[in-house]
Design an enzyme around this catalytic site. Structure first.
Site, PDB file in Angstrom:
ATOM      1  CG  ASN A 208      -0.175  -0.122   2.501  1.00 26.78           C
ATOM      2  OD1 ASN A 208       0.604   0.755   2.855  1.00 26.78           O
ATOM      3  ND2 ASN A 208      -0.366  -1.224   3.225  1.00 26.78           N
ATOM      4  CE  LYS A 287       8.984 -11.510 -14.694  1.00 33.04           C
ATOM      5  NZ  LYS A 287       9.556 -11.042 -15.933  1.00 33.04           N
ATOM      6  CG  PHE A 321      -2.512   5.421  13.484  1.00 30.43           C
ATOM      7  CD1 PHE A 321      -1.736   5.159  14.599  1.00 30.43           C
ATOM      8  CD2 PHE A 321      -2.462   6.692  12.926  1.00 30.43           C
ATOM      9  CE1 PHE A 321      -0.920   6.139  15.155  1.00 30.43           C
ATOM     10  CE2 PHE A 321      -1.648   7.674  13.464  1.00 30.43           C
ATOM     11  CZ  PHE A 321      -0.873   7.401  14.580  1.00 30.43           C
ATOM     12  CE  LYS A 339      -8.318  -3.777  14.390  1.00 32.48           C
ATOM     13  NZ  LYS A 339      -7.316  -3.860  13.340  1.00 32.48           N
TER      14      LYS A 339
HETATM   15  N1  CTP Z   1      -3.653  -3.669  12.064  1.00 31.94           N
HETATM   16  C1  CTP Z   1      -2.862  -4.724  12.495  1.00 31.94           C
HETATM   17  N2  CTP Z   1      -2.853  -5.882  11.778  1.00 31.94           N
HETATM   18  C2  CTP Z   1      -3.592  -6.031  10.653  1.00 31.94           C
HETATM   19  C3  CTP Z   1      -4.393  -4.961  10.218  1.00 31.94           C
HETATM   20  C4  CTP Z   1      -4.406  -3.791  10.942  1.00 31.94           C
HETATM   21  O1  CTP Z   1      -2.197  -4.607  13.508  1.00 31.94           O
HETATM   22  N3  CTP Z   1      -3.555  -7.164   9.986  1.00 31.94           N
HETATM   23  C5  CTP Z   1      -3.670  -2.422  12.871  1.00 31.94           C
HETATM   24  C6  CTP Z   1      -3.126  -1.219  12.153  1.00 31.94           C
HETATM   25  O2  CTP Z   1      -1.740  -1.072  12.409  1.00 31.94           O
HETATM   26  C7  CTP Z   1      -3.931  -0.086  12.723  1.00 31.94           C
HETATM   27  C8  CTP Z   1      -5.261  -0.718  13.070  1.00 31.94           C
HETATM   28  O3  CTP Z   1      -5.015  -2.126  13.143  1.00 31.94           O
HETATM   29  O4  CTP Z   1      -3.395   0.423  13.923  1.00 31.94           O
HETATM   30  C9  CTP Z   1      -6.356  -0.457  12.067  1.00 31.94           C
HETATM   31  O5  CTP Z   1      -5.895  -0.793  10.790  1.00 31.94           O
HETATM   32  P1  CTP Z   1      -6.792  -0.546   9.489  1.00 31.94           P
HETATM   33  O6  CTP Z   1      -6.039  -1.047   8.299  1.00 31.94           O
HETATM   34  O7  CTP Z   1      -7.291   0.861   9.474  1.00 31.94           O
HETATM   35  O8  CTP Z   1      -8.059  -1.423   9.756  1.00 31.94           O
HETATM   36  P2  CTP Z   1      -8.348  -2.955   9.755  1.00 31.94           P
HETATM   37  O9  CTP Z   1      -8.478  -3.397  11.172  1.00 31.94           O
HETATM   38  O10 CTP Z   1      -7.392  -3.700   8.910  1.00 31.94           O
HETATM   39  O11 CTP Z   1      -9.809  -2.981   9.106  1.00 31.94           O
HETATM   40  P3  CTP Z   1     -10.259  -2.648   7.603  1.00 31.94           P
HETATM   41  O12 CTP Z   1      -9.110  -2.976   6.712  1.00 31.94           O
HETATM   42  O13 CTP Z   1     -11.439  -3.541   7.406  1.00 31.94           O
HETATM   43  O14 CTP Z   1     -10.624  -1.190   7.574  1.00 31.94           O
END
Ligand code: CTP
Length: 397
Positions: A208, A287, A321, A339
Site C-alpha cells: 500500500n 517469476k 490508527f 481491538k
Molecule cells: N492492524 C494490524 N494488523 C492487521 C491490520 C491492521 O495490527 N492485519 C492495525 C493497524 O496497524 C492499525 C489498526 O489495526 O493500527 C487499524 O488498521 P486498518 O487497516 O485501518 O483497519 P483494519 O483493522 O485492517 O480494518 P479494515 O481494513 O477492514 O478497515
C-alpha cells in the site's frame, strides 16, 4: 518545541560557519527568536550582516561595545536564552569553556547563562582526536553541557575522518530534544510504521502507499521525551531516528513476530503501520509467467496484530490508527472497541493534507471512555507529540 523560544546562537571561527546560515534559517522557520553572537574569527568566514538579515536581530560581536551593551548586554542575553547553541564550536572555544575562561562576549555569555548549552563541535580530525581536546570535551559533558558528535567524511582541510559539523537538520533536531520535557523518561514504547509487503513471486508484491512518516515521527518524538523506543518498520525510504532501536521487516507475518517477541519488554504499543490484511495463498518460487487474458490470485487473511495485542493486553497502553476513506468516526470507533484499545487515531486519508505520503495529517483521537478530540491540520511531528501527551496521562511508571 522551538516556537517562541529564545535561542542564542554562538558562532566560533571555522569553515563550517557557512552551514550555520542554513541552521539559522531552520531555527527561525521553527519559530525561534534567535540572537547571534559571533567571535572575531567567525566573522572572517561569513559576515555578521548575513546572520543579522536572517535572524532579524542585531548580531553581537564585542564585549566592550557600549552601544551593544546598552541595547541588550551580555548578561541580559545569557538570562533571556532558553537555549544556548554553539555551532560550530571550535577546539579553541571548547578549550576555553572547559578552563573557565571568559575573555570575549561569547565565552562570557556562556559562563553567565543558566540555560541548557548544546555544543556542535567541528574541527580537523587530528585536533578532534587530540587527548587534550578529548579531556576538555569530557569536562563539558560532566558539567551538564549537551555535546553533539561530529560527523565523519571528507573535511575542508583535505583530511578524511571525524570532525565535520553535523547537518543543520540534525542540529535542529538535537536542539528540540534538549528543550522537550522528558515526561516519558523510563517508558518503553514500541511503534510500528510503514507498509507491509506480501510477496507474489521473487519480483512482485502486494502493498500500500504508506510512507512510514507518521510512525517514524512518533518514534523520534518518543525518544526525545525520554522513552526507550523500538521501531518495527515495514519497507520505507526513511532513516531510523537517532537513538531508536529499529527492526526492519517486510511482511505482516514478520511484523507480527517482531512485535510479539518484544511485547513483554514494553508498556506502550502504537500501531501506526498500514498492515496488509491479505497475502497470496501461494508465493511462486519462480517469476510468474503470463498465460491467459486474466489472472486470479487467491489471497488469505493475515493475522490482525493489533487485535491479538488487545486480547492479551496485560495492562499495556494500546494505541491504533484507522485510515479511512468514508464513515470515519463509525469505523474508527468500531476498531477501538473490537481491538480493545485505549485510543485510536482516526484520519480520513482522502482529505488533502491527510494522505500517506505527506508531512501533515488531519486527525481525531477517539478514547476508550467515549471522548473524542478533533484537531486541525498538523505536521506529523505535532500529531506525534499530541499522541504522546495522551500517553503521558495514561502511563503509570
Ligand atoms: N492492524 C494490524 N494488523 C492487521 C491490520 C491492521 O495490527 N492485519 C492495525 C493497524 O496497524 C492499525 C489498526 O489495526 O493500527 C487499524 O488498521 P486498518 O487497516 O485501518 O483497519 P483494519 O483493522 O485492517 O480494518 P479494515 O481494513 O477492514 O478497515
Amino acid at each position: 518545541m522551538l516556537k517562541g523560544k529564545t535561542v542564542v546562537l554562538g558562532i566560533s571561527g571555522g569553515i563550517a560557519v557557512y552551514k550555520v546560515v542554513e541552521l539559522l534559517r531552520l531555527l527561525t522557520k521553527a519559530g525561534a527568536e534567535v540572537h547571534v553572537i559571533m567571535t572575531r574569527s567567525a566573522q572572517e568566514f561569513v559576515t555578521p550582516l548575513t546572520f543579522q538579515t536572517l535572524s532579524g536581530n542585531p548580531v553581537h560581536t564585542d564585549l566592550f561595545n557600549l552601544h551593544q551593551e546598552q541595547e541588550i548586554g551580555h548578561i541580559s542575553l545569557a538570562d533571556r536564552a532558553d537555549l544556548f547553541l554553539l555551532a560550530p564550536a571550535t577546539a579553541n572555544l571548547i578549550g576555553k569553556i572547559a578552563q573557565g575562561l571568559a575573555d570575549d562576549l561569547l565565552t562570557t555569555s556562556i559562563m553567565a547563562t543558566k540555560a541548557p548549552v548544546l555544543v556542535a563541535p567541528a574541527m580537523n580530525t587530528n585536533m578532534y582526536e587530540n587527548p587534550i581536546y578529548q579531556r576538555n570535551e569530557k569536562i563539558l559533558a560532566e558539567s551538564g553541557y549537551h555535546l553533539l558528535e561530529p560527523a565523519s567524511g571528507e573535511l575542508a582541510c583535505g583530511w578524511e575522518g571525524k570532525g565535520k559539523l553535523p547537518e543543520p537538520g540534525q542540529i535542529l533536531a538535537a536542539a528540540e530534544s534538549v528543550l522537550v520535557p522528558k515526561d516519558l523518561l523510563g517508558c518503553r514504547l514500541l511503534v510500528t510504521a510503514g507498509p507491509t509487503r506480501e510477496e507474489l513471486d521473487p519480483v512482485r508484491y502486494l502493498s500500500n502507499y504508506s510512507s512510514g512518516k507518521m510512525g517514524y515521527a512518533i518514534a523520534a518524538a518518543a525518544r526525545q521525551r525520554g522513552c526507550t523506543v523500538t521501531l518495527v518498520s515495514g519497507p520505507t525510504n526513511l532513516a531510523a531516528p537517532v537513538g531508536v532501536n529499529c527492526i526492519r521487516v517486510s511482511s505482516a507475518a514478520e511484523m507480527r513476530d517482531a512485535v510479539l517477541q518484544r511485547l513483554e519488554e514494553v508498556e506502550v504499543v502504537v500501531k501506526a503501520a498500514a498492515v496488509a490484511d491479505y497475502r497470496p495463498v501461494q508465493r511462486a518460487q519462480q517469476k510468474m509467467k503470463k498465460t491467459g487474458d486474466e489472472l486470479v490470485i487467491e489471497l488469505e487473511r493475515n493475522p490482525d496484530i493489533l487485535a491479538e495485542l488487545g486480547e492479551r493486553k496485560e495492562g499495556r497502553i494500546l494505541i491504533g490508527f484507522a485510515a479511512e476513506t468514508e464513515r470515519l468516526i463509525a469505523h474508527a470507533a468500531e476498531k477501538l472497541k473490537k481491538k480493545n484499545l485505549d485510543m485510536i487515531v482516526a484520519n480520513d486519508v482522502s482529505r488533502e493534507g491527510a494522505g500517506f505520503d505527506v508531512d501533515t495529517n488531519i486527525v481525531r483521537f477517539l478514547h476508550a471512555d467515549g471522548r473524542m478530540e478533533e484537531f486541525d491540520l498538523m505536521s506529523k511531528k505535532q500529531v506525534a507529540h499530541q499522541l504522546l501527551n495522551r500517553v503521558a496521562v495514561l502511563y503509570k511508571p
